[in-house]
Design a protein around this motif. Sequence first.
Motif, PDB file in Angstrom:
ATOM      1  N   LEU A  73     111.667  30.692 -55.838  1.00 20.41           N
ATOM      2  CA  LEU A  73     113.103  30.417 -55.738  1.00 20.41           C
ATOM      3  C   LEU A  73     113.911  31.715 -55.650  1.00 20.41           C
ATOM      4  CD1 LEU A  73     113.453  27.505 -58.318  1.00 20.41           C
ATOM      5  CD2 LEU A  73     113.673  27.351 -55.829  1.00 20.41           C
ATOM      6  N   THR A  74     113.492  32.726 -56.385  1.00 18.97           N
ATOM      7  CA  THR A  74     114.176  34.020 -56.337  1.00 18.97           C
ATOM      8  C   THR A  74     114.043  34.650 -54.966  1.00 18.97           C
ATOM      9  OG1 THR A  74     113.806  34.350 -58.702  1.00 18.97           O
ATOM     10  CG2 THR A  74     114.314  36.306 -57.391  1.00 18.97           C
ATOM     11  N   MET A  75     112.874  34.600 -54.380  1.00 16.77           N
ATOM     12  CA  MET A  75     112.662  35.198 -53.049  1.00 16.77           C
ATOM     13  C   MET A  75     113.434  34.432 -51.966  1.00 16.77           C
ATOM     14  SD  MET A  75     110.927  37.910 -53.211  1.00 16.77           S
ATOM     15  CE  MET A  75     111.581  38.344 -54.788  1.00 16.77           C
ATOM     16  N   ILE A  76     113.419  33.133 -52.032  1.00 18.44           N
ATOM     17  CA  ILE A  76     114.159  32.330 -51.045  1.00 18.44           C
ATOM     18  C   ILE A  76     115.657  32.603 -51.160  1.00 18.44           C
ATOM     19  CG2 ILE A  76     114.835  29.975 -50.408  1.00 18.44           C
ATOM     20  CD1 ILE A  76     111.962  29.129 -51.169  1.00 18.44           C
ATOM     21  N   GLY A  77     116.176  32.572 -52.376  1.00 20.27           N
ATOM     22  CA  GLY A  77     117.600  32.835 -52.588  1.00 20.27           C
ATOM     23  C   GLY A  77     117.993  34.250 -52.194  1.00 20.27           C
ATOM     24  N   GLY A  78     117.146  35.204 -52.538  1.00 22.98           N
ATOM     25  CA  GLY A  78     117.419  36.586 -52.141  1.00 22.98           C
ATOM     26  C   GLY A  78     117.433  36.735 -50.631  1.00 22.98           C
ATOM     27  N   GLY A  79     116.527  36.052 -49.963  1.00 22.23           N
ATOM     28  CA  GLY A  79     116.507  36.083 -48.497  1.00 22.23           C
ATOM     29  C   GLY A  79     117.764  35.478 -47.899  1.00 22.23           C
ATOM     30  N   ILE A  80     118.221  34.381 -48.489  1.00 19.66           N
ATOM     31  CA  ILE A  80     119.455  33.742 -48.010  1.00 19.66           C
ATOM     32  C   ILE A  80     120.636  34.682 -48.171  1.00 19.66           C
ATOM     33  CG2 ILE A  80     121.123  31.899 -48.495  1.00 19.66           C
ATOM     34  CD1 ILE A  80     118.730  30.092 -49.163  1.00 19.66           C
ATOM     35  N   VAL A  81     120.738  35.322 -49.328  1.00 21.75           N
ATOM     36  CA  VAL A  81     121.850  36.241 -49.573  1.00 21.75           C
ATOM     37  C   VAL A  81     121.784  37.432 -48.617  1.00 21.75           C
ATOM     38  CG1 VAL A  81     122.847  37.832 -51.258  1.00 21.75           C
ATOM     39  CG2 VAL A  81     122.204  35.523 -51.959  1.00 21.75           C
ATOM     40  N   LEU A  82     120.598  37.995 -48.414  1.00 22.73           N
ATOM     41  CA  LEU A  82     120.471  39.115 -47.477  1.00 22.73           C
ATOM     42  C   LEU A  82     120.811  38.698 -46.050  1.00 22.73           C
ATOM     43  CD1 LEU A  82     117.277  40.939 -48.764  1.00 22.73           C
ATOM     44  CD2 LEU A  82     119.648  41.707 -48.910  1.00 22.73           C
TER      45      LEU A  82
END
Length: 92
Positions: A64-73
């Motif tokens: 979830l952290t990686m997916i969310g971080g990717g979305i924000v980036l």
Amino acid sequence: MAISTFERLVNFYPKNDMYKEWLYSLKKQNVQKFTNPIWYIAGIWLIGEFTFFDNFSKSVNFTLTMIGGGIVLLLLLIQIIVYFKLKKIKRH
């Protein structure tokens, strides 16, 4: 269709700032229709990251952290690109 019309108007009348502003506003609205829902998803993810994602297992939390971080980036990249493109329109 309206965007192409205003692009032609800006090309024919480059000194008319009103046409440039309208073109700028139309392009900004189109981008916001795409990015606003993604910003809402990123906001929900951020709330979850700091509140209830810790209740999940480490692997799910990491995913979830990686997916969310990717979305924000991705959002930041889109916003930077749009900023420079719209800035270019205003400058002409």
